[in-house]
Design a protein around this motif. Structure first.
Motif, mmCIF file in Angstrom:
data_model
loop_
_atom_site.group_PDB
_atom_site.id
_atom_site.type_symbol
_atom_site.label_atom_id
_atom_site.label_comp_id
_atom_site.label_asym_id
_atom_site.label_seq_id
_atom_site.Cartn_x
_atom_site.Cartn_y
_atom_site.Cartn_z
ATOM 1 N N CYS A 245 0.850 -1.188 0.000
ATOM 2 C CA CYS A 245 0.000 0.000 0.000
ATOM 3 C C CYS A 245 0.889 1.242 0.000
ATOM 4 C CB CYS A 245 -0.907 0.014 1.231
ATOM 5 S SG CYS A 245 -0.031 0.202 2.813
ATOM 6 N N PRO A 246 0.328 2.408 -0.328
ATOM 7 C CA PRO A 246 1.090 3.654 -0.222
ATOM 8 C C PRO A 246 1.495 3.926 1.224
ATOM 9 C CG PRO A 246 -0.892 3.970 -1.538
ATOM 10 C CD PRO A 246 -1.013 2.633 -0.898
ATOM 11 N N ILE A 247 2.669 4.558 1.393
ATOM 12 C CA ILE A 247 3.237 4.800 2.720
ATOM 13 C C ILE A 247 3.546 6.283 2.877
ATOM 14 C CG2 ILE A 247 5.117 4.192 4.312
ATOM 15 C CD1 ILE A 247 5.613 1.726 2.427
ATOM 16 N N LEU A 248 3.226 6.818 4.055
ATOM 17 C CA LEU A 248 3.669 8.166 4.422
ATOM 18 C C LEU A 248 4.480 8.070 5.693
ATOM 19 C CD1 LEU A 248 3.606 11.276 3.997
ATOM 20 C CD2 LEU A 248 1.609 11.318 5.511
ATOM 21 N N VAL A 249 5.719 8.542 5.658
ATOM 22 C CA VAL A 249 6.592 8.559 6.832
ATOM 23 C C VAL A 249 6.675 10.000 7.338
ATOM 24 C CG1 VAL A 249 8.934 8.187 7.706
ATOM 25 C CG2 VAL A 249 7.925 6.569 6.074
ATOM 26 N N VAL A 250 6.316 10.198 8.608
ATOM 27 C CA VAL A 250 6.411 11.515 9.237
ATOM 28 C C VAL A 250 7.721 11.557 10.012
ATOM 29 C CG1 VAL A 250 5.329 13.168 10.804
ATOM 30 C CG2 VAL A 250 3.901 11.631 9.427
ATOM 31 N N ALA A 251 8.622 12.451 9.609
ATOM 32 C CA ALA A 251 9.965 12.501 10.200
ATOM 33 C C ALA A 251 10.188 13.817 10.921
ATOM 34 C CB ALA A 251 11.018 12.326 9.115
ATOM 35 N N GLY A 252 10.955 13.762 12.005
ATOM 36 C CA GLY A 252 11.248 14.971 12.775
ATOM 37 C C GLY A 252 10.150 15.271 13.785
#
Length: 316
Positions: A245-252
């Motif tokens: 599936c599509p992935i969103l990584v939230v960084a910081g």
């Protein structure tokens, strides 16, 4: 002391918006009352982030948020359901569900797992201003309830949450996503890899486990990591490639993923044709007592991404 003063100011602001909401409910102006109530919840979330977790004021603000969620549901007709989801013979998982408000139309839904610092009521209070009007349902559970299980149990519990949503007439079973906040980002990754029905995932894409594993190997061997770059890239993106599936990584910000590691992972995933996007929260510098992440814009970006990906899933 400056941070405490700002927290008190934001708490007072939230109380004022609560009174404004009550006033407009009495007048029958429910749209204005809803806006005021959502502003109150946002103000309380700002205040909660400005006070220390062990401060008595933190508990007071959290209590205001929990009470506000219930009052919001009762007074304005936004039905927040308090659920006990049966997960096996002896386990029941507590959750909040906010339906999209369109019972005759199947819409998308998101399973939201709170950070380790929040419970489900606090997370729902923070997300209400973001999800109202988006046409998607949310099911909110606490990190503590999911993480405090034996190995592999967290994925099973979240699968039961997905089962519950799939059975609802107002939810499109092909458009159910997962969003893990804080340490729950790693739980969301494991769940998306475990259950192929997940249509989109806001998660850490395996960075948390990769970083811990790499650090443990370096500590045990007392050597520098001089492995071939291609091998390192393959290992780094291994778990992300298991997510269908599509992935969103939230960084910081307050998250568990560093920006540098997320950028490396994104490059690796692009080379492997993995659908992975990166979001970096806006950090407010010079805030009293230190930096504060702008959760309002961050949450809005996350749910706009979810909205876009789940819309594409409907068209597929």
């Amino acid at each position: 002391m400056g941070r405490q003063n700002w927290a008190a100011t934001w708490t007072t602001t939230g109380d004022a918006y609560y009174r404004l909401a009550d006033l407009n409910i009495g007048k029958g102006v429910f749209d204005v009352a809803t806006d005021a109530w959502l502003c109150a919840l946002t103000a309380f979330e700002v205040a909660r982030r400005l006070v220390a977790d062990d401060n008595r004021d933190s508990a007071d603000v959290s209590a205001k948020v929990e009470a506000g969620v219930q009052r919001f549901a009762l007074a304005l007709g936004h039905k927040v359901e308090s659920l006990q989801i049966t997960c096996g013979d002896q386990i029941e998982l507590s959750a909040y569900c906010l339906p999209a408000g369109t019972p005759h139309l199947c819409g998308p839904a998101v399973i939201c797992v709170s950070s380790e610092e929040e419970n489900r009521a606090t997370l729902l209070g923070r997300l209400l201003p973001v999800v109202i009007g988006r046409g998607m349902s949310v099911l909110v559970v606490s990190h503590e309830d999911i993480a405090n299980q034996s190995r592999g149990e967290s994925e099973i519990l979240l699968s039961h949450c997905l089962d519950h949503l799939s059975a609802r007439p107002d939810v499109d079973s092909n458009r159910i996503a997962v969003y893990g906040d804080g340490l729950s980002a790693a739980l969301a990754t494991d769940f998306a890899a475990y259950d192929s029905r997940v249509a989109a995932a806001v998660c850490d894409a395996g960075i948390w486990n990769w970083t811990r594993t790499r650090g443990s190997i370096g500590w045990m061997t007392s050597t520098q990591d001089d492995a071939d770059k291609d091998v390192v890239a393959a290992c780094r993106s291994r778990l992300a490639r298991q997510l269908n599936c599509p992935i969103l990584v939230v960084a910081g910000g307050r998250g568990i993923v560093s920006v540098s590691e997320a950028i490396k992972l994104q490059a690796d995933c692009m080379a492997a044709s993995v659908d992975l996007d990166l979001a970096v929260p806006q950090i407010i510098q010079g805030a009293p007592g230190g930096e504060v992440d702008n959760f309002v814009t961050s949450d809005d970006n996350i749910f706009r991404w979810l909205e876009k990906k789940l819309t594409r899933a409907a068209a597929a």
